[in-house]
Design an enzyme around this catalytic site. Structure first.
Site, PDB file in Angstrom:
ATOM      1  N   ASP A 143       2.111  -4.185   4.353  1.00 23.84           N
ATOM      2  CA  ASP A 143       1.104  -3.639   5.183  1.00 23.84           C
ATOM      3  C   ASP A 143       1.643  -3.589   6.394  1.00 23.84           C
ATOM      4  OD1 ASP A 143      -1.676  -3.209   5.903  1.00 23.84           O
ATOM      5  OD2 ASP A 143      -1.670  -5.186   6.432  1.00 23.84           O
ATOM      6  N   TYR A 171      -2.914 -11.486  -0.381  1.00 28.20           N
ATOM      7  CA  TYR A 171      -4.337 -10.892  -0.339  1.00 28.20           C
ATOM      8  C   TYR A 171      -5.259 -11.436  -1.415  1.00 28.20           C
ATOM      9  CZ  TYR A 171      -2.807  -7.207   3.144  1.00 28.20           C
ATOM     10  OH  TYR A 171      -2.813  -6.205   4.031  1.00 28.20           O
ATOM     11  N   LYS A 196      11.147 -13.287   3.069  1.00 31.61           N
ATOM     12  CA  LYS A 196      11.243 -14.426   4.215  1.00 31.61           C
ATOM     13  C   LYS A 196      11.706 -15.403   3.275  1.00 31.61           C
ATOM     14  CE  LYS A 196      10.837 -16.150   8.213  1.00 31.61           C
ATOM     15  NZ  LYS A 196      11.473 -15.627   9.427  1.00 31.61           N
ATOM     16  N   ASP A 218      11.574 -10.658   9.549  1.00 31.44           N
ATOM     17  CA  ASP A 218      11.546 -10.497  11.084  1.00 31.44           C
ATOM     18  C   ASP A 218      12.523  -9.500  11.478  1.00 31.44           C
ATOM     19  OD1 ASP A 218      13.183 -12.434   9.957  1.00 31.44           O
ATOM     20  OD2 ASP A 218      13.099 -13.784  11.713  1.00 31.44           O
ATOM     21  N   ASP A 268       2.942   0.110   8.804  1.00 31.75           N
ATOM     22  CA  ASP A 268       2.318   0.561  10.245  1.00 31.75           C
ATOM     23  C   ASP A 268       3.387   1.056  10.930  1.00 31.75           C
ATOM     24  OD1 ASP A 268      -0.417   0.274   9.174  1.00 31.75           O
ATOM     25  OD2 ASP A 268      -1.117  -0.470  11.142  1.00 31.75           O
TER      26      ASP A 268
HETATM   27  C1  IPM Z   1      -4.003  -0.647   4.237  1.00 31.23           C
HETATM   28  C2  IPM Z   1      -5.186  -1.506   5.196  1.00 31.23           C
HETATM   29  C3  IPM Z   1      -5.573  -2.385   4.125  1.00 31.23           C
HETATM   30  C4  IPM Z   1      -4.671  -3.418   3.712  1.00 31.23           C
HETATM   31  C5  IPM Z   1      -7.194  -2.863   4.584  1.00 31.23           C
HETATM   32  C6  IPM Z   1      -7.997  -2.263   5.092  1.00 31.23           C
HETATM   33  C7  IPM Z   1      -7.672  -3.993   3.484  1.00 31.23           C
HETATM   34  O1  IPM Z   1      -4.707  -1.710   5.997  1.00 31.23           O
HETATM   35  O2  IPM Z   1      -4.235   0.046   3.408  1.00 31.23           O
HETATM   36  O3  IPM Z   1      -2.955  -0.758   4.757  1.00 31.23           O
HETATM   37  O4  IPM Z   1      -4.241  -4.444   4.135  1.00 31.23           O
HETATM   38  O5  IPM Z   1      -4.200  -3.249   2.377  1.00 31.23           O
HETATM   39 MN    MN Z   2      -2.501  -1.523   6.549  1.00 31.80          MN
END
Ligand code: IPM
Ligand code: MN
Length: 361
Positions: A250, A145, A194, A226, A254
């Site tokens: 990240d 990032y 990884k 993975d 999710d």
């Molecule tokens: C998160 C989001 C952010 C990230 C984006 C919006 C930059 O997806 O907070 O998880 O990737 O960190």
């Molecule tokens: Mn995210």
């Protein structure tokens, strides 16, 4: 009774459903003032797309200064189709990365807890999910990032480069934080990397192994990313604390969100070395449902509970918020995202009202 000091909370509601869900978290924080005698001062600042529109930058100077002077930051969400094609400096996401970096918030904590009463809301089988209670500890200010990025023209056309960089101190501080958290929980740590391919991951794994003997009470496993993506769906309840670098965290957070049924349930805390933290729901600005009053405010309300606990040490109030959320969900109240066929749904403000009303000292 000794009057507690007033805590300054910087509020940056942002875009889309951000302002709607943040309003419900503020409602709940105000309720903790009434119930527990705590004192909060809320200051609002422009951030994200709305700040681009009004100030020409996603993270205006005065917003950053306000956050730096605050005891904690409450963030809604940023982004939307309106700014999606903007250059990097004029993207809401750049503001989000900027504030994390500027406040030194390298540790991102994302708990994923499966509530029994919502077990049917997930796309996965109840018997797989039952008992899931894990936390992803994501490194937040390093890795791909923040490494050097550029494009260059070559004889094969344009190339794009994103560099992934990690230093030993960066890895050490996040890994120590994760071991400490594991110690307060079920004493299991999964380090995700990884290391079969990436040099940064090999340094990560070496560093974890060097630190591990300081925490002999914590059981450590290394999982390749993975495989971790697969194990999260296969045996989610077996995970306790997962520590990983920025981009893997990240993606895996999710995935972990979907174990709980909805990303609308997932809270987060971003911490540095001191007590100041930034608290935000894991979900985004959901432009498709913005302004409709149907967004789930639970993730933001649970983020406020994390603020009470981690930045202020107000464990009584944090417990009260978390218990109220559980009670309201147990009573069958659902926003649209967590409703099953036949459920009657409530809107954003109603959900906030129900939770505030269910809070007890
Ligand atoms: C998160 C989001 C952010 C990230 C984006 C919006 C930059 O997806 O907070 O998880 O990737 O960190
Ligand atoms: Mn995210």
């Amino acid at each position: 009774m000794i009057m507690p000091e007033t805590k300054k909370i910087a509020v940056i509601a942002g875009d889309g459903i951000g302002p709607e869900v943040v309003a419900e978290a503020i409602k709940v924080l105000k309720r903790t003032e009434e119930l527990f005698g705590y004192r909060f001062e809320f200051e609002h600042g422009l951030f994200g797309g709305i700040a681009i529109d009004e100030k020409g930058t996603p993270l205006p100077e005065d917003t950053l200064r306000m956050c730096q002077a605050a005891d904690a930051v409450l963030l809604g969400a940023v982004g939307g189709p309106k700014w999606d094609n903007n250059p990097k400096e004029l993207r809401p996401e750049t503001g989000l990365l900027g504030i994390r970096k500027a406040l030194g918030l390298y540790a991102n904590l994302r708990p994923a807890v499966v509530f029994d009463c919502l077990i049917g809301a997930s796309t996965l089988k109840p018997e797989v999910l039952r008992g899931t209670d894990l936390i992803v500890v994501r490194e937040l200010t390093g890795g791909i990032y923040f490494g050097e990025k550029y494009r260059r023209d070559t004889e094969n056309g344009q190339i794009a480069v994103d560099t992934c960089v990690y230093s030993v101190p960066e890895i050490e501080r996040i890994v120590r934080r994760a071991f400490e958290i594991a110690r307060q929980r079920r004493k299991k740590l999964a380090s995700v990397d990884k290391a079969n391919v990436l040099e940064t991951s090999r340094l990560w794994r070496e560093t974890v192994n060097r630190i591990a003997p300081e925490y002999p009470d914590v059981e450590l496993e290394h999982v390749l990313v993975d495989n971790a993506a697969m194990q999260l769906l296969r045996r989610p309840a077996s995970f306790d604390v997962i520590v990983t670098e920025n981009m893997f965290g990240d993606i895996l957070s999710d995935e972990a969100a979907m174990l709980t049924g909805s990303i609308g349930m997932l809270s987060s805390a971003s911490l540095g070395d001191g007590n100041r933290g930034l608290y935000e729901p894991v979900h985004g600005s959901a432009p498709d449902i913005a302004g409709k009053g149907i967004a789930n405010p639970v993730a933001t309300i649970l983020s406020a509970a994390l603020m009470l606990r981690l930045s202020f040490g107000y464990h009584d109030a944090a417990d009260a918020v978390e218990r109220a959320v559980r009670e309201v969900l147990d009573a069958g109240h659902r926003t649209a995202d967590i409703a099953e066929a036949g459920d009657k749904t409530v809107g954003t403000t109603e959900m906030g009202d129900l939770i505030a009303a269910a809070m007890r000292n």
